[in-house]
Scaffold this motif. Structure first.
Motif, PDB file in Angstrom:
ATOM      1  N   ARG A 172       0.526  -1.547  -0.413  1.00  0.00           N
ATOM      2  CA  ARG A 172       0.135   0.178  -0.390  1.00  0.00           C
ATOM      3  C   ARG A 172       0.670   1.685  -0.171  1.00  0.00           C
ATOM      4  O   ARG A 172       0.068   2.151  -0.641  1.00  0.00           O
ATOM      5  CB  ARG A 172      -1.157  -0.227   1.468  1.00  0.00           C
ATOM      6  N   TYR A 173       2.158   1.245   0.228  1.00  0.00           N
ATOM      7  CA  TYR A 173       2.979   2.102   0.539  1.00  0.00           C
ATOM      8  C   TYR A 173       3.576   2.543  -0.874  1.00  0.00           C
ATOM      9  O   TYR A 173       4.835   2.261  -1.617  1.00  0.00           O
ATOM     10  CB  TYR A 173       4.638   2.050   1.639  1.00  0.00           C
ATOM     11  N   ASP A 174       3.118   2.812  -1.400  1.00  0.00           N
ATOM     12  CA  ASP A 174       3.342   3.448  -2.982  1.00  0.00           C
ATOM     13  C   ASP A 174       3.119   4.849  -3.575  1.00  0.00           C
ATOM     14  O   ASP A 174       3.984   5.379  -4.586  1.00  0.00           O
ATOM     15  CB  ASP A 174       1.971   3.045  -3.905  1.00  0.00           C
ATOM     16  N   GLY A 175       3.270   5.636  -2.426  1.00  0.00           N
ATOM     17  CA  GLY A 175       3.993   6.975  -2.347  1.00  0.00           C
ATOM     18  C   GLY A 175       2.847   8.015  -3.188  1.00  0.00           C
ATOM     19  O   GLY A 175       2.544   9.034  -3.425  1.00  0.00           O
ATOM     20  N   ILE A 176       1.867   7.642  -3.491  1.00  0.00           N
ATOM     21  CA  ILE A 176       0.663   7.785  -3.821  1.00  0.00           C
ATOM     22  C   ILE A 176      -0.839   8.064  -2.233  1.00  0.00           C
ATOM     23  O   ILE A 176      -0.886   9.421  -2.366  1.00  0.00           O
ATOM     24  CB  ILE A 176       0.216   7.645  -5.030  1.00  0.00           C
ATOM     25  N   GLY A 179       2.283   6.939   3.041  1.00  0.00           N
ATOM     26  CA  GLY A 179       3.764   6.951   3.148  1.00  0.00           C
ATOM     27  C   GLY A 179       4.444   7.862   2.149  1.00  0.00           C
ATOM     28  O   GLY A 179       3.649   9.125   1.453  1.00  0.00           O
ATOM     29  N   HIS A 180       5.539   7.533   1.859  1.00  0.00           N
ATOM     30  CA  HIS A 180       7.049   8.874   1.272  1.00  0.00           C
ATOM     31  C   HIS A 180       6.712   9.015   0.408  1.00  0.00           C
ATOM     32  O   HIS A 180       6.270   7.714  -0.568  1.00  0.00           O
ATOM     33  CB  HIS A 180       8.090   8.316   1.852  1.00  0.00           C
ATOM     34  N   GLU A 189       5.150   4.515 -12.240  1.00  0.00           N
ATOM     35  CA  GLU A 189       5.981   3.638 -12.522  1.00  0.00           C
ATOM     36  C   GLU A 189       7.066   3.830 -11.711  1.00  0.00           C
ATOM     37  O   GLU A 189       6.918   3.071 -10.722  1.00  0.00           O
ATOM     38  CB  GLU A 189       5.966   2.372 -13.684  1.00  0.00           C
ATOM     39  N   GLN A 190       7.997   5.148 -11.735  1.00  0.00           N
ATOM     40  CA  GLN A 190       9.151   5.672 -11.572  1.00  0.00           C
ATOM     41  C   GLN A 190       8.090   6.395 -10.155  1.00  0.00           C
ATOM     42  O   GLN A 190       9.562   5.889  -8.793  1.00  0.00           O
ATOM     43  CB  GLN A 190       9.182   7.197 -12.800  1.00  0.00           C
ATOM     44  N   LEU A 191       7.576   6.973  -9.893  1.00  0.00           N
ATOM     45  CA  LEU A 191       6.789   6.919  -8.788  1.00  0.00           C
ATOM     46  C   LEU A 191       6.739   6.538  -8.102  1.00  0.00           C
ATOM     47  O   LEU A 191       7.289   6.241  -6.853  1.00  0.00           O
ATOM     48  CB  LEU A 191       5.434   8.184  -8.897  1.00  0.00           C
ATOM     49  N   TYR A 192       6.185   5.312  -8.339  1.00  0.00           N
ATOM     50  CA  TYR A 192       6.163   3.690  -7.697  1.00  0.00           C
ATOM     51  C   TYR A 192       7.561   3.018  -6.690  1.00  0.00           C
ATOM     52  O   TYR A 192       7.797   3.352  -5.530  1.00  0.00           O
ATOM     53  CB  TYR A 192       5.023   2.992  -8.134  1.00  0.00           C
ATOM     54  N   GLU A 198      13.516   5.553  -1.751  1.00  0.00           N
ATOM     55  CA  GLU A 198      13.624   5.395  -0.224  1.00  0.00           C
ATOM     56  C   GLU A 198      12.564   5.526   0.967  1.00  0.00           C
ATOM     57  O   GLU A 198      13.827   5.470   1.937  1.00  0.00           O
ATOM     58  CB  GLU A 198      13.465   7.848  -0.731  1.00  0.00           C
ATOM     59  N   GLY A 199      11.500   4.691   0.709  1.00  0.00           N
ATOM     60  CA  GLY A 199      11.064   4.843   2.417  1.00  0.00           C
ATOM     61  C   GLY A 199      11.089   3.379   2.821  1.00  0.00           C
ATOM     62  O   GLY A 199      10.645   3.358   3.880  1.00  0.00           O
TER      63      GLY A 199
END
Length: 349
Positions: A172-176, A179-180, A189-192, A198-199
């Motif tokens: 669930r911690y995909d940056g959207i 989480g970070h 995909e790059q954001l994920y 990093e997180g």
């Protein structure tokens, strides 16, 4: 995640804390720090608000200076919660422990699991374990050896199930949504990928990779399904000693070490991997999480190095009343106070 609470009443200040216990994450640090650590029965306290790590084992645990303080916190947080489907549905009756001089142990049956006398158990912990068992027997309790034959496999099963559920929960911690969130937004995909890179630290990344490997279709039956079957056997070991039909085979509580030794030095701690450390430090604590039963760690004395040594008491599900009563009696007999004990140790140096 630990939330510290400072409660002031009648000009008295009490320090208590709540933290998640997945395989001993409250009892182990409580043991090392010379405080009381309680893991309630799975479902007795709502998990709503905890960051989920291993859903089937996570329990809100309690840190406190005394057993009585643990009871106060438990009475405040236990009971059904509409926000947590795993919490018990019946109302919780608040616990009230008897005074120490009113506790009668003559009807209490204490089990000593022989499998917990294992490789790596320090001489000082063994001596502490034996001394407290003798105290209980002298007070009239029935103390006898019992067997939990699947204990040796427990740490391996815990490791497999832990990593599988971590892989699922950390998705669930995909940056959207959670989480970070990384700054790189060239593509979804790059954001994920960047957010998760990093997180998560190396320990979490390793668990996610291993968990996903174990959950692959070709590995699912061989690892995850087998681990679930052995977990059931571990839970049945506890049921067998707590719910035996013959009274001579039944016990009310189990007395074990909390950790195999006192707290390790940092230089010794860092030379082992996280997996190896868990295999050692969680050996005595994680079976209670696997079975969902309550357990409490209580400090007993200091080691020769001046570090706290603690013992663990376990009981059947929803039997916190007896568990905490026995813990309170032991606490009164050993008379351990971390700060006073450390000061006495310092004065002897």
């Amino acid at each position: 995640m630990i939330s510290f609470k400072l409660i002031t009443n009648d000009n008295l200040t009490y320090f208590r804390a709540i933290g998640s216990d997945t395989g001993g994450s409250t009892r182990n640090p409580a043991s090392y720090c010379g405080v009381v650590g309680l893991k309630p029965t799975y479902g007795l306290c709502s998990r709503h608000g905890l960051i989920p790590l291993v859903n089937s084992m996570d329990v809100p645990g309690i840190f406190a200076r005394s057993v009585s303080d643990c009871v106060d916190v438990l009475n405040a947080v236990a009971g059904p919660d509409a926000m947590d489907s795993t919490s018990i549905q019946k109302p919780f009756k608040k616990l009230q422990l008897p005074e120490v001089d009113q506790i009668d142990l003559r009807s209490v049956r204490i089990g000593i699991p022989k499998e917990y006398h294992c490789d790596g158990l320090s001489v000082e912990v063994l001596e502490t374990w034996t001394k407290v068992a003798d105290l209980l027997e002298t007070a009239g309790a029935t103390v006898r050896q019992v067997s939990l034959p699947n204990t040796a496999a427990s740490i391996f099963v815990y490791s497999i199930l832990n990593q599988c559920e971590v892989a699922s929960n950390m998705a669930r911690y995909d940056g959207i949504e959670y989480g970070h969130r990384a700054a790189d937004e060239r593509s979804t995909e790059q954001l994920y990928a960047q957010s998760r890179a990093e997180g998560f630290n190396q320990v979490v990344k390793t668990r996610i990779l291993t968990g996903n490997f174990l959950l692959l279709r070709k590995n699912y039956d061989h690892y995850f399904e087998k681990a679930l079957r052995v977990r059931r056997l571990i839970a049945e070991d506890f049921s067998r000693v707590f719910e035996a039909q013959a009274d001579c085979d039944k016990v009310d509580v189990l007395l074990t070490p909390t950790t195999l030794s006192d707290a390790p030095l940092y230089k010794d701690f860092i030379i082992q991997s996280n997996r190896d450390q868990c295999a050692v430090q969680d050996f005595c604590t994680q079976p209670a999480n696997m079975a969902g039963i309550p357990a409490i760690s209580i400090p007993v004395r200091l080691s020769k190095a001046g570090l706290p040594l603690s013992l663990q008491i376990m009981s059947n599900s929803f039997n916190e009343q007896l568990l905490l009563t026995v813990a309170r009696w032991i606490e009164a007999q050993v008379g351990f106070d971390c700060l006073e004990s450390l000061q006495r140790h310092a004065d002897r140096l």
